[in-house]
Design a protein around this motif. Structure first.
Motif: not given
Ligand code: FES
Ligand code: FES
Lengths: 711, 164
Positions: A428, A637-639, A641, A643, B38-40, B42, B44, B135
């Motif tokens: 990511r 990171h999505f944390a 950034y 969305v 898998y997307g991140c 993390e 999230q 998304r």
């Protein structure tokens, strides 16, 4: 969209060289098609860009290059367009089934396999429905005529007396009937067709125009669909690539000994390219972490300095070009709007599996431009066109973000060194950092309007974000609309769903709202007063009616806003309701958006696209923003950034206008343009605070709630 | 590398994995179960959601070694003898996907939610699903699919549900 504008958009994808000529190898094609018969004939030209010599590519005009009917009547359709969630695997199959008069279930689409499908520039610019649709319909209609003629010959009947229906040709007089597969068996049909194609009018569609469910939906709910990142090859190993410490960095030194000591790890070094290969991705990750590299990162601007640098670099001198017209206006307004860099952030990051066999390279990868990636690979490894094959399994979307082949090239490089197939899936963080971005931009608008609401002068400059939809749809006697390039942009810029249309609509539709408030006019009434375009008026009126526009007045806690526009053959208007709480937090409560893009091919898929575009638009409107400093993205990171998520999603209503009298346009992009200005205008209606910068929320780019800031 | 024995979708599965290797990589790369995405990596996005003893769990943040005692259910384990679960069926009927890449995680999270709350409130749906990202923006249809699975006419009894 005119061809040169398409080429312009293609250039935006960081593709540095012109695309090489690709010739379909007929024998290879026939072999790959396997048994069954080809329906071969010339077809009428001009159904799409294919008729022209496009960037050196004259597309095949034989039906057989596009449609294959085997002995069992199974129909295979070949197209270079790719499925990325916009539902064209289903909608194109509907169009073919319609014109061929074949059961929908008999149609299978082969998409984006460069060895099997005719050359295609790529899946972008909302071109699939308006160009590939008619192209395939023409081919299908021609094939159907051939089948009817062949049956007529066999029965010594008048072709005009026969009926093609449901995959069969029937003679009503004799009740004789043959399946399409039975007709093509044992015969090769070659014929020429001339004249204009007479395609089935949308008013008579039976398969097209219906809410056909997604063809392979079951594969997705059972986890069986193979995405590019799911591809597995015999003996496959996993790769990782060392990333620079910043943009434009040069490698000073690298110590790979730690990684080399790990069992089963191979380090690959080729100039500044450093990668590792291992039997499993976990070991490859650990090995990459053991590489010690020193980089020289040149000084670069950060996002805090972005707009000042942009205005200067793109030549914004603040001078008007319509001084005289402005001077005659009773009310004048001059405002500046900005949009930030944002990321596509497709949920499936870039992924590729590369395999070398006898000097031939095969790559499975997620891309909107399989032929573009093929060319990049051929260039990178000095291969002939016949030595590279790119396959594109339906991927975890792109939104304009996956036009380039860097991941494919990296995987191929690693695979070449490893002597085995290599899978490379970007993390990511890599996706947020090393992909390209929707360009940031500054829009300056100067306008003049008379007290009665007549728009008389309009000047719209777009710096860096792009020219799409810069032309106002409103009537105005004097206008200047100009796009200014910025050549030293700090981040890699490229295509994006809606691209500059989002920025230009945000600026224009916010400015129109500002003018309406200056005049004390209702914002919808002001727009309609200056609007002749019947299609755009119709969507404004449809959205307003369903929303109940004007029924309630905005209060400090609830605001209503409207915005709309047109681009790429799609017409849209949105009415939004926002709620502002005591802490000035904004919540979008409800959005009604009307949409019209000609004849609807699949209303269910279309609603899904428009709704999805509206949800995605919330991110750019309120909180998405790529932050960067010293040549690095600082929120990759999505944390950080943020969305749009479930809780951000308002009540959404899509009102479709089906114009069966008009050709179908694409709908993947323009549905994104109206939400941001409608929401901003609603925030103003409630708070009196005018937000001219996207994202509009304070605390953007982190996980803070959206808050309406003060000017 | 160490031997690893996991209980996945009702079967004992043997493989080797590195210490600390995430369950996501073991499922996808060692056991061939690529339906989990898998997307991140993390925690999230929820694309990697699987059930551990019936609870929705981020497989990207769970070391495989920590799952040895659990009954693991992945998206591949829901369908039984060709029969989809109520949740899967509802996703199809609502057309609750575009690219479909989030769908595995969404279906797993929704499955866990409906096991805990057969008829979840709107807030319970938000609470359970907000960590799952789409998304493509298909949230309204996904929420509708969950409602349909919970209240709709779709059959949702017995073997059609995933076993924990
Ligand atoms: S991959 Fe596990 S939460 Fe995103
Ligand atoms: S359908 Fe594409 S991410 Fe959800």
């Amino acid at each position: 969209m005119p061809v040169d504008e398409l080429m312009k958009e293609a250039e935006l994808h960081e593709v540095r060289d012109r695309i090489r000529l690709f010739e379909l190898d007929r024998r290879e094609f026939l072999r790959l098609c396997g048994g069954g018969l080809l329906v071969c004939m010339s077809a009428v030209a001009g159904a799409q860009e294919s008729g022209r010599n496009f960037g050196g590519h004259a597309l095949p005009q034989e039906v057989s290059a596009w449609i294959h009917i085997d002995a069992d009547g199974k129909v295979t359709v070949f197209t270079g367009k790719v499925e990325i969630g916009q539902n064209i695997r289903t909608s194109l199959a509907q169009s073919v089934a319609e014109e061929l008069r074949a059961p929908f279930a008999s149609i299978a689409m082969t998409m984006g396999d460069t060895d099997l499908v005719p050359w295609d520039m790529g899946t972008f610019g909302s071109r699939t429905t308006p160009t590939m649709g008619p192209q395939l319909r023409t081919m299908a209609m021609t094939a159907r005529q051939m089948l009817v003629e062949a049956a007529a010959q066999r029965w010594k009947a008048d072709p005009a007396s026969l009926i093609a229906e449901d995959g069969r040709v029937t003679n009503p007089a004799t009740s004789e009937s043959l399946g399409y597969g039975e007709i093509t068996r044992g015969e090769k049909l070659v014929a020429k067709v001339s004249g204009d194609p007479t395609l089935t009018p949308a008013t008579e569609w039976k398969i097209a125009g219906t809410a056909m469910p997604k063809v392979n939906g079951r594969e997705f709910v059972t986890g069986k669909h193979t995405y590019p990142s799911d591809v597995v090859r015999p003996g496959m190993v996993f790769g990782k690539v060392l990333r620079a410490a910043g943009y434009n960095a040069t490698l000073i030194s690298v110590d790979t000994s730690g990684a080399e000591k790990m069992p089963g790890v191979q380090v690959v070094r080729d100039g500044d390219f450093v990668g590792v290969v291992a039997d499993d991705v976990w070991t490859a990750e650990q090995a990459l972490g053991k590489i010690d590299a020193k980089w020289n990162v040149p000084a670069q601007i950060s996002n805090a300095e972005l707009f000042a640098a942009l205005k200067k670099g793109a030549g914004d001198d603040g001078q008007t070009e319509i001084g005289a017209a402005l001077a005659s206006a009773e009310v004048k307004l001059e405002k500046t709007y900005t949009v930030a860099y944002i990321a596509h952030a497709p949920l499936e990051p870039r992924a590729a599996v590369a395999e070398w066999t006898d000097g031939k390279l095969t790559v499975w990868t997620g891309t909107q431009r399989p032929f573009g990636v093929k060319d990049e690979l051929a260039r990178a490894f000095r291969l002939g066109a016949g030595q590279v094959r790119v396959m594109m399994p339906d991927m975890g979307s792109g939104y304009g973000g996956k036009h380039t082949g860097e991941c494919a090239v990296e995987a191929a490089r690693l695979a070449k060194a490893a002597g085995k197939p290599v899978k490379l899936v970007w993390t990511r963080e890599e996706e947020f950092t090393w992909a390209y971005f929707r360009p940031a931009g500054v829009m300056e608008i100067r306008s003049g309007v008379q007290r009665d609401g007549t728009l008389v002068a309009w000047e719209h400059h777009n710096y860096n974000s792009g020219p799409s939809a810069i032309g106002t749809p409103y009537k105005v006697a004097t206008k200047v609309e100009r796009y200014h390039e910025w050549r030293e942009a700090p981040l890699a810029q490229g295509s994006y769903r809606g691209l500059a249309a989002t920025a230009n609509h945000f600026a224009r539709e916010t400015h129109m709202d500002e003018l309406a408030h200056e005049l004390g006019m209702d914002p919808l009434e002001f727009r309609l007063k200056n609007l002749d375009d019947a299609r755009l008026r119709a969507v404004f009126e449809a959205a307003a009616e369903r929303f109940g526009w004007g029924k309630e007045k905005s209060t400090a806690q609830r605001g209503f806003g409207v915005a709309g526009g047109t681009e790429k053959g799609g017409y849209t208007a949105a009415c939004a309701e926002v709620e502002i709480d005591a802490g000035k937090k904004v919540r979008i409560r409800r959005v009604v958006q009307a949409w019209e893009s000609g004849a609807v091919v699949n209303p269910d898929g279309l609603r899904n696209q428009i709704m999805g575009a509206m949800v995605q638009a919330i991110g750019g409107a309120l909180f998405e923003q790529v932050q960067f400093a010293h040549g690095k993205v600082t929120n990759p990171h999505f944390a950080e950034y943020r969305v749009p998520r479930f809780r951000d999603t308002p009540e959404i209503e899509v009102v479709l206008i089906d114009r069966t009298d008009l050709p179908s346009a694409g709908a993947g992009e323009t549905g994104i343009v109206a939400l941001a200005p409608a929401v901003g205008n609603a925030i103003f209606a409630a708070t009196g605070v005018r937000l001219r910068d996207m994202p509009m929320a304070v605390g953007a780019g982190n996980r803070e709630q959206a808050v309406a800031g003060s000017e | 590398m160490a031997d690893l024995k996991l209980h996945v979708n009702g079967a004992e599965m043997q493989t080797q994995a590195a210490e600390d290797e995430p369950l996501l990589w073991v499922l996808r790369n060692r056991l061939g179960l690529t339906g989990t995405k898998y997307g991140c990596g993390e925690g999230q996005c929820g694309a990697c959601t699987v059930l551990l003893d019936g609870k929705a769990t981020r497989s990207c943040l769970t070391p495989a070694s920590a799952a040895v005692d659990a009954k693991i259910t992945t998206i591949e384990g829901l369908e039984q003898q060709g029969r989809l679960t109520a949740v899967q069926q509802a996703f199809l009927e609502e057309g609750a996907m575009q690219c479909g890449y989030c769908t595995s995680g969404m279906v797993m999270a929704a499955t866990a939610l409906l096991r805990e709350h057969a008829h979840p409130s709107e807030e319970q749906v938000m609470e359970a699903m907000n960590g799952n990202m789409c998304r493509c923006g298909t949230y309204p249809r996904i929420a509708a699919a969950i409602r349909r699975a919970a209240w709709g006419t779709v059959e949702k009894k017995g073997a059609a549900y995933a076993r924990g």
